[in-house]
Scaffold this motif. Sequence first.
Motif, PDB file in Angstrom:
ATOM      1  N   GLY B 285       7.242  26.075 -16.707  1.00  0.00           N
ATOM      2  CA  GLY B 285       8.591  25.727 -16.249  1.00  0.00           C
ATOM      3  C   GLY B 285       8.709  25.603 -14.743  1.00  0.00           C
ATOM      4  N   CYS B 286       7.696  26.054 -13.997  1.00  0.00           N
ATOM      5  CA  CYS B 286       7.743  25.990 -12.527  1.00  0.00           C
ATOM      6  C   CYS B 286       6.922  24.812 -11.992  1.00  0.00           C
ATOM      7  N   CYS B 295       8.148  31.512  -4.193  1.00  0.00           N
ATOM      8  CA  CYS B 295       8.712  32.275  -5.318  1.00  0.00           C
ATOM      9  C   CYS B 295       7.649  32.754  -6.306  1.00  0.00           C
ATOM     10  N   ARG B 313       9.956  30.281 -16.481  1.00  0.00           N
ATOM     11  CA  ARG B 313      10.672  30.407 -15.204  1.00  0.00           C
ATOM     12  C   ARG B 313      11.408  31.733 -15.156  1.00  0.00           C
ATOM     13  N   ASP B 314      11.601  32.246 -13.938  1.00  0.00           N
ATOM     14  CA  ASP B 314      12.366  33.479 -13.754  1.00  0.00           C
ATOM     15  C   ASP B 314      13.707  33.358 -14.492  1.00  0.00           C
ATOM     16  N   GLY B 319      16.767  26.416 -11.861  1.00  0.00           N
ATOM     17  CA  GLY B 319      16.007  25.191 -12.127  1.00  0.00           C
ATOM     18  C   GLY B 319      15.011  24.898 -11.033  1.00  0.00           C
ATOM     19  N   ARG B 320      14.050  24.049 -11.352  1.00  0.00           N
ATOM     20  CA  ARG B 320      13.023  23.660 -10.361  1.00  0.00           C
ATOM     21  C   ARG B 320      13.694  23.068  -9.133  1.00  0.00           C
ATOM     22  N   ARG B 321      13.040  23.274  -8.001  1.00  0.00           N
ATOM     23  CA  ARG B 321      13.641  22.823  -6.754  1.00  0.00           C
ATOM     24  C   ARG B 321      12.856  21.663  -6.151  1.00  0.00           C
TER      25      ARG B 321
HETATM   26  S1  SF4 Z   1      12.417  28.663  -7.991  1.00  0.00           S
HETATM   27 FE1  SF4 Z   1      12.456  28.678 -10.262  1.00  0.00          FE
HETATM   28  S2  SF4 Z   1      11.173  26.932 -10.831  1.00  0.00           S
HETATM   29 FE2  SF4 Z   1      10.727  27.386  -8.685  1.00  0.00          FE
HETATM   30  S3  SF4 Z   1       8.935  28.757  -8.741  1.00  0.00           S
HETATM   31 FE3  SF4 Z   1      10.790  30.051  -8.718  1.00  0.00          FE
HETATM   32  S4  SF4 Z   1      11.223  30.476 -10.893  1.00  0.00           S
HETATM   33 FE4  SF4 Z   1       9.813  28.724 -10.819  1.00  0.00          FE
END
Ligand code: SF4
Lengths: 103, 329
Positions: B285-286, B295, B313-314, B319-321
């Motif tokens: 998910g990242c 992160c 993902r956390d 959501g992804r950035r």
């Molecule tokens: S900000 Fe969200 S998508 Fe990006 S690395 Fe961190 S947990 Fe993953």
Amino acid sequence: MNLQRNPEIVWRIEKRREADVLAAMERGEDVSEHGTVILIANGMMHQLNFVGGRIWALCDGSRSDEELFALLSGEFQVEAAELAADLTEFINDLTNREWLRRG
Amino acid sequence: MSREDDGMTIAQLDTPLRATWELHDSAGEISLQAELVAEKLVYAGLFYVTLVARPLAHPAIAGILTILRGGGIQVQATFAGTEEEWQGVAGLKSLPEIGLDANAFLSCGTANEWESLHQALESLRQYGTRPALWMVPDRERLPLLPQLCDFGRRHGVTRIKLPNTPVDASFSARQARSLPTPAQLAALRTVIIDPVALRSGLTLEVHDLFLWEILFPGERENGRSEYGGCQAANSLAHIAANGMVHPCSSWPYALGSLLERPLEEIWQQGARFVVLEKIAALPAGCAGCGDYEQCFGGCRGLVETLGSADNGRDLLCAGRRPPSPKGRH
Ligand code: SF4
């Protein structure tokens, strides 16, 4: 005045890492990029390589700079002038950071 | 000879540098053979131990503190204000650094709750301590954060800690539901108009990256530079009341029992390396997230334990950035 570690800094020797470094030194490898001492200063983790860690461990307030130099030159086969220059640079760096003090 | 800032990689550690240690389990039973565990932590060379779960009510607390401090470990203890803890406090010659557990006093933030917290703070001060305030920012308490900062400032508290969410071995769906949501964080961001004023006079220690970003906008480059990703099973460990070692308090995965083996041995065995591999792997998910290098997928223990609907993902991530070399702000 003798060099002394800042008592607020917590530190330890990483024994397994140190054993690996000693073995690598025996084989003639460059180990300058391998940390063997971990310390925490102002909440941040840092590490010292084997030689830096050895100096750090010796700075317990009981030795003059000359005694430190004599001990290190017995332990490491380095040109005296090179060792003296490196030692001075290292000590200056750590005293500027207040990790080492004169007292 | 050299000193590392970025040249050397952080070595595989012999043992963790810090640990949380539960002195009661979730059923209220005391930690067994606690003095033996304390000795093992000293022998393993830990720097910091945080005692949690009503530690000052443990019948062997004086001995535990003597062993830990005598071994050069810096000790903190949380305090929830139960009668047994007050008895423990009264019986100690010198208290460890105290984190007053605001979760034990606050639920909806009524005037009575704040007053109880205030009374506990003042009573602890009479024992010569300067308590910090601790609050796990769960779904119920997160909205109270601005008030907690005001409370701290008004009452002379200088340190507020917002730690990770602990999950014990009997975790349940209820615990998952107690976590704040990304939408709740977004709502908090609109309430905290002036984060600098909110933090004024306080040292805030914030575990969660997404909450930290709200409280420290634009400071990622300077303020969180020490964050090298999840430290579970690396520089961090958690000791459960039954002596079992876990990667951290949000990850109840058994690495081995301190009642049976030394920590040095547990730290060099397969179970820990399984955890390190999980942390090192990029969560699906990242993938492609512009902030991954800061992160690292966030809190991996909660994702592993409670599951993630978003491919790892956390659980607080919205959501992804997009790629952004300076971070989000
Ligand atoms: S900000 Fe969200 S998508 Fe990006 S690395 Fe961190 S947990 Fe993953």
